[in-house]
Design an enzyme around this catalytic site. Sequence first.
Site, mmCIF file in Angstrom:
data_model
loop_
_atom_site.group_PDB
_atom_site.id
_atom_site.type_symbol
_atom_site.label_atom_id
_atom_site.label_comp_id
_atom_site.label_asym_id
_atom_site.label_seq_id
_atom_site.Cartn_x
_atom_site.Cartn_y
_atom_site.Cartn_z
ATOM 1 C CG PHE A 75 -5.817 -60.879 18.532
ATOM 2 C CD1 PHE A 75 -6.879 -60.281 19.205
ATOM 3 C CD2 PHE A 75 -4.755 -60.078 18.146
ATOM 4 C CE1 PHE A 75 -6.865 -58.913 19.491
ATOM 5 C CE2 PHE A 75 -4.734 -58.724 18.423
ATOM 6 C CZ PHE A 75 -5.796 -58.144 19.093
ATOM 7 C CE LYS A 100 -0.646 -69.864 13.226
ATOM 8 N NZ LYS A 100 -0.991 -69.149 14.492
ATOM 9 C CD GLU A 102 -0.146 -67.636 18.586
ATOM 10 O OE1 GLU A 102 -0.864 -67.431 17.583
ATOM 11 O OE2 GLU A 102 1.059 -67.331 18.640
ATOM 12 N NE ARG A 103 -1.857 -62.763 20.379
ATOM 13 C CZ ARG A 103 -1.565 -61.599 19.826
ATOM 14 N NH1 ARG A 103 -2.233 -60.518 20.161
ATOM 15 N NH2 ARG A 103 -0.610 -61.507 18.935
ATOM 16 C CB SER A 160 1.707 -57.258 13.146
ATOM 17 O OG SER A 160 2.428 -58.445 13.312
ATOM 18 C CB CYS A 174 -6.796 -53.960 10.326
ATOM 19 S SG CYS A 174 -8.103 -54.471 9.233
ATOM 20 C CD GLU A 182 -1.887 -51.812 13.624
ATOM 21 O OE1 GLU A 182 -1.024 -52.700 13.681
ATOM 22 O OE2 GLU A 182 -2.944 -51.941 12.974
HETATM 23 P P1 NAD Z 1 0.307 -61.094 14.573
HETATM 24 O O1 NAD Z 1 1.140 -60.650 13.434
HETATM 25 O O2 NAD Z 1 0.898 -61.135 15.931
HETATM 26 O O3 NAD Z 1 -0.235 -62.594 14.294
HETATM 27 C C1 NAD Z 1 -0.847 -62.956 13.081
HETATM 28 C C2 NAD Z 1 -0.556 -64.431 12.808
HETATM 29 O O4 NAD Z 1 0.859 -64.606 12.657
HETATM 30 C C3 NAD Z 1 -0.998 -65.358 13.945
HETATM 31 O O5 NAD Z 1 -1.577 -66.515 13.396
HETATM 32 C C4 NAD Z 1 0.304 -65.664 14.672
HETATM 33 O O6 NAD Z 1 0.318 -66.938 15.274
HETATM 34 C C5 NAD Z 1 1.345 -65.594 13.570
HETATM 35 N N1 NAD Z 1 2.660 -65.145 14.062
HETATM 36 C C6 NAD Z 1 2.906 -64.310 15.116
HETATM 37 N N2 NAD Z 1 4.226 -64.129 15.264
HETATM 38 C C7 NAD Z 1 4.842 -64.854 14.293
HETATM 39 C C8 NAD Z 1 6.215 -65.053 13.927
HETATM 40 N N3 NAD Z 1 7.193 -64.473 14.580
HETATM 41 N N4 NAD Z 1 6.461 -65.834 12.860
HETATM 42 C C9 NAD Z 1 5.474 -66.413 12.172
HETATM 43 N N5 NAD Z 1 4.154 -66.265 12.486
HETATM 44 C C10 NAD Z 1 3.839 -65.491 13.527
HETATM 45 O O7 NAD Z 1 -1.024 -60.198 14.542
HETATM 46 P P2 NAD Z 1 -2.179 -60.116 15.623
HETATM 47 O O8 NAD Z 1 -1.672 -59.401 16.823
HETATM 48 O O9 NAD Z 1 -2.806 -61.452 15.812
HETATM 49 O O10 NAD Z 1 -3.242 -59.214 14.853
HETATM 50 C C11 NAD Z 1 -3.228 -57.819 14.884
HETATM 51 C C12 NAD Z 1 -2.586 -57.245 13.639
HETATM 52 O O11 NAD Z 1 -3.276 -57.706 12.487
HETATM 53 C C13 NAD Z 1 -2.664 -55.722 13.584
HETATM 54 O O12 NAD Z 1 -1.451 -55.221 13.105
HETATM 55 C C14 NAD Z 1 -3.783 -55.472 12.592
HETATM 56 O O13 NAD Z 1 -3.738 -54.232 11.936
HETATM 57 C C15 NAD Z 1 -3.584 -56.589 11.640
HETATM 58 N N6 NAD Z 1 -4.780 -56.860 10.864
HETATM 59 C C16 NAD Z 1 -4.767 -56.528 9.540
HETATM 60 C C17 NAD Z 1 -5.890 -56.738 8.754
HETATM 61 C C18 NAD Z 1 -5.868 -56.402 7.284
HETATM 62 O O14 NAD Z 1 -6.708 -56.899 6.549
HETATM 63 N N7 NAD Z 1 -4.944 -55.564 6.840
HETATM 64 C C19 NAD Z 1 -7.035 -57.297 9.327
HETATM 65 C C20 NAD Z 1 -7.015 -57.623 10.683
HETATM 66 C C21 NAD Z 1 -5.873 -57.406 11.441
#
Ligand code: NAD
Length: 499
Positions: free
Chosen positions: A149, A173, A176-177, A226, A281, A384
């Site tokens: 998101f 994909k 969804e937020r 994450s 991140c 984090e």
């Molecule tokens: P998230 O892991 O909740 O979601 C990321 C994606 O995974 C979304 O598209 C979501 O729909 C999907 N998802 C969520 N739960 C799932 C599940 N149980 N099974 C399968 N798919 C699922 O992350 P977020 O809250 O959207 O983003 C924040 C996180 O992203 C933070 O931890 C941040 O550090 C990380 N991030 C990392 C980078 C990098 O390059 N390392 C860059 C930006 C953000």
Amino acid sequence: MKTIGHFIGGKHVEGTSGRFADVYNPATGEVQAKVALASQAELRAAVENAAAAQPAWAAQNPQKRARVLMKFVDLLHRDMDKLAEALSREHGKTIPDAKGDIIRGLEVAEFCIGAPHLLKGEFTEGAGPGIDMYSMRQPLGVVAGITPFNFPAMIPMWKFCPAIAAGNSFILKPSERDPSVPMMLAELMIEAGLPAGILNVVNGDKEAVDGVLDDPDIMAVGFVGSTSIAAYVYSRATANGKRAQCFGGAKNHMIIMPDADMDQAADALIGAGYGAAGERCMAISVAVPVGEEAANALMKRLIPRVEALKIGPYTAGNDVDFGPLVTAQALARVKGLVDQGVNEGATLAVDGRNFTMQGYENGYFMGGCLFDNVTKDMSIYKEEIFGPVLSVVRAKDYDEALELPMSHEYGNGTAIFTRDGDTARDFASRINIGMVGINVPIPVPLAYHTFGGWKKSGFGDLNQHGPDAFRFYTRTKTVTSRWPSGLKDGAEFVIPTMK
Ligand code: NAD
């Protein structure tokens, strides 16, 4: 109520699963749209569409593919205000920060205009008698990106621009937020001349993600989110024989040496720690001043700066430093971690937990929090937080400071502030972290370098954007050719070598 479906085959299609998620305006707490959550059948339909469209796209010469991105860049500039408004309305970040999100993606689109050059193979003339050897980079077919998101414009573009420039078709994909901007990007790609079916946006949750991970026609998956989900996506995608690069969470340390310019270091920490409400991140979440004198000088500068942070809705214009957190759950989680830090004995030097935004009492706002005397065993140090919370861990010397990021499980970004070249050089060389800043607090590489963390911040062996992105979304074929004129006939039974 507005509903957001999917973008498949070059047009908007409604969701048919009957499942929806609420999309909030984080500044007001109102539900402003419902986004469809795809079933596996809907995902499959998108993949079939993408697979049918891909061969003709791959057969276009790379310059023609690059021209689509050239036009796309123009359209991003044209629609910058509209895109930024839609982004801020669903994410909560300020308009200037939303524009930064779009521009960092746009810069990757610009880099990918160089696809004809980046896709060139290698050639050896005369590798043997009458033998030439050459390699070529070919697209994989249908590939996918699953994005978080916090950068709803930049990270989708990091994924689909190189993949499409290389001749693949793409299933995105997004989170969804905040799904609106990814849908607008897909519309712009069509307006730029992309054939239908090459870029598809399938909105959804775990069901759609699992569909991507198990689909036999999806050849590669790029994930950002994450760490626990990154690890899951990596293991399931690779178990199914796909290429995967999965980037996870972070805990970025900034070391402040006693010789650093303390005002500069404090300003850097404020921007890097609290910008976008800490939902980056590459945010700095741990400051490590070296020596008591540096620690006291830093705290003296940080406290008034954190107290003076301006928080508000994106509609308040340029006079706001950061906006609300993305959801009520995110706000509750961050406040819960701050409570835990207090209970575990850290000193809460600035407490932003009770901040309320007048006129926006239902928004997900909180003030900046600043902890001092944080130690390695505390949960606010290990986890984090992803909120406007900066922890100060005091180190007695450089070695103790260096050991902190070295032994942390995350390895995304880090920085050192010093005037001493030897120390800076030693730090850059020894640190086991993917992206390093020297007097630069958020060392996000530009589009033509690559972005990626180490340890639990990244799974897979190739980074995002830069030349690695073209390596990830292509495979190499090596051709050995011999034109037999002038060569002796007869079977060879020994493996050919360069005797
Ligand atoms: P998230 O892991 O909740 O979601 C990321 C994606 O995974 C979304 O598209 C979501 O729909 C999907 N998802 C969520 N739960 C799932 C599940 N149980 N099974 C399968 N798919 C699922 O992350 P977020 O809250 O959207 O983003 C924040 C996180 O992203 C933070 O931890 C941040 O550090 C990380 N991030 C990392 C980078 C990098 O390059 N390392 C860059 C930006 C953000």
